[in-house]
Design an enzyme around this catalytic site. Structure first.
Site, mmCIF file in Angstrom:
data_model
loop_
_atom_site.group_PDB
_atom_site.id
_atom_site.type_symbol
_atom_site.label_atom_id
_atom_site.label_comp_id
_atom_site.label_asym_id
_atom_site.label_seq_id
_atom_site.Cartn_x
_atom_site.Cartn_y
_atom_site.Cartn_z
ATOM 1 N N GLY A 131 41.303 8.363 35.638
ATOM 2 C CA GLY A 131 40.477 7.986 36.788
ATOM 3 C C GLY A 131 39.019 8.369 36.653
ATOM 4 O O GLY A 131 38.296 7.829 35.819
ATOM 5 N N LYS A 202 48.218 6.732 28.325
ATOM 6 C CA LYS A 202 46.874 7.324 28.284
ATOM 7 C C LYS A 202 46.603 8.026 26.951
ATOM 8 O O LYS A 202 45.513 7.898 26.383
ATOM 9 C CB LYS A 202 46.716 8.299 29.454
#
Ligand code: HSE
Length: 436
Positions: A131, A202
């Site tokens: 994020g 990720k």
């Protein structure tokens, strides 16, 4: 002249991004150059938290990626398809892409970046990992002079929240998960988070950038946190560790190990104090040493910050050198190597059996003389050296023995465990965790 955006998706991240771009006062002045030309949504009927000029919203997503006026496609719709296909169409149409889609980039990065490099466009992915934490551009630019030896982190907020609650409140995984779902911290279907898939996406992206080769997502070893018990959290605590879901990419001789698993982290390690929904990524390199990035890994505002930073970077380029070159759609375009992902070829990934690491294991055994001796002898036979062995608890009549090993090749450790499991004195091995 303004730079025209086509945004695919107006959910949490899309709405946060539109809000940020419309409220540009006090931010970088180049944001004023951005014009939101089209926003693609599934339904025109839903109420929206942002005001858009009439005619901007459309359900025809193809018309956005095919619009010759649009310079940058911002893909914030999520999911594999049609997001992947729309990004590829946009690339083939000579548009730059900004995406928050870790699932597509980790699985189809090879296809997408190859297409982008041929088309001479950039695909920017800052929002796809953690994020609001700026980690992609630092890996591409500021840190890239280093020989990176490891990138590791807590890259999933849901699981970090659950483990932190289990640690601080002493509740079980199931109870904390149910509470987290009620509070809206965990999804109704928590699989991607608790089974480690989100973290694996990720670390695939981070490993590829840090080590300069593409990483095959299917070769990333992935274990989630369902098997982490409050008993193990309590033992770990007594031994000086906290249990965290770590995503790790590390060089091991010439091979790269890329993995996600619950890990005993020494309490003095910087990642041990990252709690709740927060994320952190630790990068180790030569001559840098260690640097740690910490912050909010999800949410509308933080993710919009990352999406908009990629938009800003592209706007700056479009206003300068790209505007002059006029050579888009040509394979002769020279992309900036600090901005594009120009890797060729895949990294050779270390099989998990070849990993060298420390282990924590908990055994339920008969409570009689010689059991600890037999365990030690069997470990010794396979070259497993023990750092500590403790017997402090009982579960009913069964003695509970916990061992922490020194570094050992995982294959050797598992051979020893197989032999131990077959011993008549051993009831079960309820836990097996790696130690940082
Ligand atoms: N579901 C993720 C998390 C956020 O819990 O961290 C988006 O990647």
């Amino acid at each position: 002249m303004g730079i025209k955006l086509g945004i695919l998706g107006l959910g949490t991240v899309g709405t946060g991004t539109v809000e940020l771009l419309q409220d540009y006062s006090g931010r970088h002045p180049l944001l004023r150059e951005v014009e939101i030309r089209r926003v693609g949504v599934r339904s025109l009927e839903l109420p929206r938290a942002v005001k858009l000029v009439d005619g901007v919203l459309t359900t025809d997503l193809d018309s956005i990626v095919n619009d010759p006026e649009i310079d940058i496609i911002v893909e914030v719709m999520g999911g594999l398809e049609p997001a992947r296909e729309l990004m590829l169409k946009a690339i083939h149409n000579g548009k730059h892409v900004v995406t928050a889609n870790k699932a597509v980039i980790s699985r189809f990065g090879d296809e997408i970046f190859t297409a982008a490099n041929q088309a001479g466009v950039y695909v920017m992915v800052e929002a796809s990992v953690c994020g609001g934490i700026p980690i992609i551009q630092p890996l591409k630019q500021s840190l890239s002079v280093n020989r990176i030896t490891a990138v590791m982190g807590i890259v999933n907020g849901t699981t970090n929240y659950i483990l932190t609650q289990m640690q601080t409140v002493g509740s079980s995984f199931d109870d904390v998960l149910a509470d987290a779902q009620k509070l809206g911290y965990a999804e109704a279907d928590p699989t991607a988070d608790v089974d480690g898939w989100d973290a694996a996406d990720k670390i695939t992206i981070l490993a590829s950038l840090a080590f300069g080769e593409r990483v095959n997502r299917q070769q990333v070893h992935c274990e989630g946190i369902r098997q982490v018990s409050k008993t193990d959290i309590a033992y770990a605590d007594k031994l000086g560790f906290v249990i965290k879901l770590l995503a790790i990419a590390k060089t091991n001789d010439s091979l790269l190990s890329v993995r996600v698993h619950p890990t005993l982290v020494p309490k003095i390690h910087p990642l041990a104090s990252v709690n709740g929904v927060y994320n952190a990524v630790l990068v180790e390199g030569e001559p840098l040493g260690q640097v740690m990035f910490f912050g909010p890994g999800a949410g509308a505002g933080p993710t919009a910050s990352a999406v908009s930073s990629d938009i800003l970077n592209l706007v700056a380029r479009l206003k300068t050198e790209l505007a002059e070159s006029k050579t888009r759609n040509s394979s002769s375009v020279n992309l900036d190597p600090l901005f594009a992902c120009l890797h060729e070829g895949f990294a050779e990934i270390c099989p998990i059996s070849e990993l060298v690491t420390r282990f924590y294991a908990r055994f339920l055994t008969q409570d009689e003389s010689g059991v600890i001796g037999k365990l030690g002898t069997c470990f010794g036979k396979f070259g497993v050296s023990l750092e500590s062995i403790v017997q402090t608890g009982f579960q009913g009549e069964r003695a509970e023995i916990v061992v922490v090993t020194h570094n050992v090749r995982e294959g050797n450790f598992r051979q020893a465990l197989a032999e131990i499991e077959a011993m008549s004195e051993i009831y079960s091995i309820p836990s097996l965790l790696r130690v940082l």
